[in-house]
Motif scaffolding. Structure first.
Motif, PDB file in Angstrom:
ATOM      1  N   LYS A  75       0.851  -1.185   0.000  1.00 10.36           N
ATOM      2  CA  LYS A  75       0.000   0.000   0.000  1.00 10.36           C
ATOM      3  C   LYS A  75       0.892   1.243   0.000  1.00 10.36           C
ATOM      4  O   LYS A  75       1.764   1.384   0.856  1.00 10.36           O
ATOM      5  N   THR A  76       0.666   2.120  -0.960  1.00 10.57           N
ATOM      6  CA  THR A  76       1.464   3.340  -1.062  1.00 10.57           C
ATOM      7  C   THR A  76       0.645   4.521  -0.556  1.00 10.57           C
ATOM      8  O   THR A  76      -0.482   4.757  -1.001  1.00 10.57           O
ATOM      9  N   PHE A  77       1.224   5.252   0.390  1.00  3.11           N
ATOM     10  CA  PHE A  77       0.573   6.415   0.983  1.00  3.11           C
ATOM     11  C   PHE A  77       1.276   7.689   0.531  1.00  3.11           C
ATOM     12  O   PHE A  77       2.497   7.712   0.354  1.00  3.11           O
ATOM     13  N   SER A  78       0.501   8.752   0.366  1.00  2.00           N
ATOM     14  CA  SER A  78       1.062  10.054   0.015  1.00  2.00           C
ATOM     15  C   SER A  78       1.035  10.966   1.236  1.00  2.00           C
ATOM     16  O   SER A  78       0.070  10.973   2.008  1.00  2.00           O
ATOM     17  N   GLN A  79       2.125  11.706   1.415  1.00  2.00           N
ATOM     18  CA  GLN A  79       2.234  12.663   2.518  1.00  2.00           C
ATOM     19  C   GLN A  79       2.969  13.886   1.975  1.00  2.00           C
ATOM     20  O   GLN A  79       4.191  13.905   1.900  1.00  2.00           O
ATOM     21  N   ASP A  80       2.200  14.874   1.551  1.00  2.00           N
ATOM     22  CA  ASP A  80       2.763  16.027   0.840  1.00  2.00           C
ATOM     23  C   ASP A  80       3.515  15.523  -0.388  1.00  2.00           C
ATOM     24  O   ASP A  80       2.947  14.830  -1.218  1.00  2.00           O
ATOM     25  N   GLU A  81       4.810  15.817  -0.498  1.00  2.00           N
ATOM     26  CA  GLU A  81       5.573  15.351  -1.657  1.00  2.00           C
ATOM     27  C   GLU A  81       6.259  14.019  -1.402  1.00  2.00           C
ATOM     28  O   GLU A  81       6.968  13.495  -2.271  1.00  2.00           O
ATOM     29  N   PHE A  82       6.021  13.426  -0.223  1.00  2.00           N
ATOM     30  CA  PHE A  82       6.661  12.161   0.123  1.00  2.00           C
ATOM     31  C   PHE A  82       5.724  10.979  -0.115  1.00  2.00           C
ATOM     32  O   PHE A  82       4.505  11.127  -0.190  1.00  2.00           O
ATOM     33  N   THR A  83       6.312   9.789  -0.233  1.00  2.65           N
ATOM     34  CA  THR A  83       5.535   8.552  -0.330  1.00  2.65           C
ATOM     35  C   THR A  83       6.027   7.573   0.724  1.00  2.65           C
ATOM     36  O   THR A  83       7.222   7.505   1.022  1.00  2.65           O
ATOM     37  N   ILE A  84       5.112   6.814   1.272  1.00  6.28           N
ATOM     38  CA  ILE A  84       5.409   5.805   2.284  1.00  6.28           C
ATOM     39  C   ILE A  84       4.736   4.515   1.851  1.00  6.28           C
ATOM     40  O   ILE A  84       3.566   4.529   1.441  1.00  6.28           O
ATOM     41  N   THR A  85       5.445   3.390   1.934  1.00  9.42           N
ATOM     42  CA  THR A  85       4.846   2.111   1.577  1.00  9.42           C
ATOM     43  C   THR A  85       4.691   1.228   2.808  1.00  9.42           C
ATOM     44  O   THR A  85       5.556   1.203   3.683  1.00  9.42           O
ATOM     45  N   HIS A  86       3.557   0.538   2.855  1.00  9.80           N
ATOM     46  CA  HIS A  86       3.267  -0.427   3.919  1.00  9.80           C
ATOM     47  C   HIS A  86       3.035  -1.789   3.255  1.00  9.80           C
ATOM     48  O   HIS A  86       2.228  -1.894   2.332  1.00  9.80           O
ATOM     49  N   GLU A  87       3.712  -2.805   3.751  1.00 12.39           N
ATOM     50  CA  GLU A  87       3.510  -4.150   3.216  1.00 12.39           C
ATOM     51  C   GLU A  87       3.389  -5.152   4.367  1.00 12.39           C
ATOM     52  O   GLU A  87       4.260  -5.223   5.236  1.00 12.39           O
ATOM     53  N   ILE A  88       2.288  -5.908   4.368  1.00 15.45           N
ATOM     54  CA  ILE A  88       2.130  -6.994   5.331  1.00 15.45           C
ATOM     55  C   ILE A  88       2.856  -8.200   4.744  1.00 15.45           C
ATOM     56  O   ILE A  88       2.373  -8.824   3.803  1.00 15.45           O
ATOM     57  N   THR A  89       4.021  -8.503   5.292  1.00 15.48           N
ATOM     58  CA  THR A  89       4.844  -9.588   4.729  1.00 15.48           C
ATOM     59  C   THR A  89       4.390 -10.957   5.212  1.00 15.48           C
ATOM     60  O   THR A  89       4.632 -11.958   4.539  1.00 15.48           O
ATOM     61  N   ASP A  90       3.722 -11.013   6.364  1.00 12.08           N
ATOM     62  CA  ASP A  90       3.209 -12.287   6.865  1.00 12.08           C
ATOM     63  C   ASP A  90       2.249 -12.024   8.021  1.00 12.08           C
ATOM     64  O   ASP A  90       2.298 -10.969   8.657  1.00 12.08           O
ATOM     65  N   GLN A  91       1.375 -12.986   8.274  1.00  9.45           N
ATOM     66  CA  GLN A  91       0.478 -12.908   9.422  1.00  9.45           C
ATOM     67  C   GLN A  91      -0.082 -14.285   9.740  1.00  9.45           C
ATOM     68  O   GLN A  91      -0.106 -15.172   8.891  1.00  9.45           O
ATOM     69  N   ASN A  92      -0.492 -14.455  10.996  1.00  8.25           N
ATOM     70  CA  ASN A  92      -1.185 -15.678  11.401  1.00  8.25           C
ATOM     71  C   ASN A  92      -2.319 -15.290  12.336  1.00  8.25           C
ATOM     72  O   ASN A  92      -2.735 -14.130  12.349  1.00  8.25           O
ATOM     73  N   GLY A  93      -2.821 -16.233  13.108  1.00 13.76           N
ATOM     74  CA  GLY A  93      -3.965 -15.929  13.955  1.00 13.76           C
ATOM     75  C   GLY A  93      -3.673 -14.940  15.063  1.00 13.76           C
ATOM     76  O   GLY A  93      -4.591 -14.296  15.583  1.00 13.76           O
ATOM     77  N   ASP A  94      -2.383 -14.804  15.436  1.00 12.31           N
ATOM     78  CA  ASP A  94      -2.033 -13.958  16.566  1.00 12.31           C
ATOM     79  C   ASP A  94      -1.241 -12.707  16.197  1.00 12.31           C
ATOM     80  O   ASP A  94      -1.340 -11.685  16.873  1.00 12.31           O
ATOM     81  N   TYR A  95      -0.431 -12.801  15.133  1.00 14.23           N
ATOM     82  CA  TYR A  95       0.502 -11.716  14.836  1.00 14.23           C
ATOM     83  C   TYR A  95       0.410 -11.256  13.375  1.00 14.23           C
ATOM     84  O   TYR A  95       0.029 -12.024  12.493  1.00 14.23           O
TER      85      TYR A  95
END
Length: 231
Positions: A75-95
């Motif tokens: 997921k790419t987010f915009s913040q003024d002229e900057f960009t930030i990426t978030h990626e869920i690399t793994d998950q299970n029932g707890d984490y």
């Protein structure tokens, strides 16, 4: 302004007078005013307050697991002229394991996530490996940044509070309904300046928007919004 208030007061008194006249008329016609009052009391007793059927009841039925971000999606987010990426690399029932990139800085975080919210239990800046750590992960540090939808309020405290559960939010990526709004306020002990942070979570999408407001004479606002998604 005073004229409007005076008219409103007169109108209210007129309504009150009409109500009194109706009861008197009923008594004059041989009807029991006591019976009428009892019926009105019974009707009021059967009415359910809006507060009991509104947000509180809806929140109790919310499963925050439904507000996780999809795995292996950037997921790419915009913040003024900057960009930030978030990626869920793994998950299970707890984490949930997430990798956030902002410029040259990468942060790997692990959240303990359940039906009521999440808390940060591990964080590493610029990790040497981005492989999954959650298979045999055990919490060794005290949880940080505890976010719980059970904690309801106006967001004026240091702890995260759920302010709304059915918001409609539009970001560059699109529009979302049923959005949960979490908010907290940090007040400086020296200057009294307040930092108000709001986070918006959409079902099956996770975080879609964050707003940070700094009050005071030189205050400013930082808005971070979801702009695009790649798989």
């Amino acid at each position: 302004m005073n004229k409007n208030i005076l008219l409103l007061l007169i109108f209210s008194l007129a309504l009150a007078g009409c109500g009194t006249g109706t009861v008197s008329e009923g008594s004059a016609n041989g009807e029991s005013s006591e019976e009428t009052v009892n019926e009105q009391v019974k009707e009021s007793e059967t009415e359910i307050p809006a507060e009991e059927t509104g947000t509180e009841k809806e929140v109790d039925n919310v499963d925050f697991n439904q507000y996780r971000s999809p795995v292996k999606t950037v997921k790419t987010f915009s913040q003024d002229e900057f960009t930030i990426t978030h990626e869920i690399t793994d998950q299970n029932g707890d984490y949930v394991q997430e990798l956030v990139k902002f410029g040259d800085v990468s942060t790997l975080s692990i959240y303990e996530w359940n039906e009521r919210g999440y808390s940060l239990v591990y964080s590493e800046e610029n990790p040497q490996s981005q492989e999954s750590l959650i298979e045999e992960f055990e919490t060794v540090e005290s949880p940080k940044e505890i976010v719980s939808i059970s904690n309801k309020g106006e967001g004026g405290n240091l702890e995260w509070e759920m302010v709304a559960s059915n918001e409609e939010v539009t970001v560059p990526y699109g529009s979302f309904k049923g959005v949960i709004l979490m908010k907290k306020t940090i007040t400086s002990e020296t200057t009294g300046q307040k930092t108000i942070t709001s986070r918006y979570f959409a079902s099956e999408m996770g975080l879609i928007k964050e707003v940070t407001e700094i009050d005071g004479e030189n205050g400013y606002t930082i808005v971070t919004e979801l702009e695009s998604i790649t798989k």
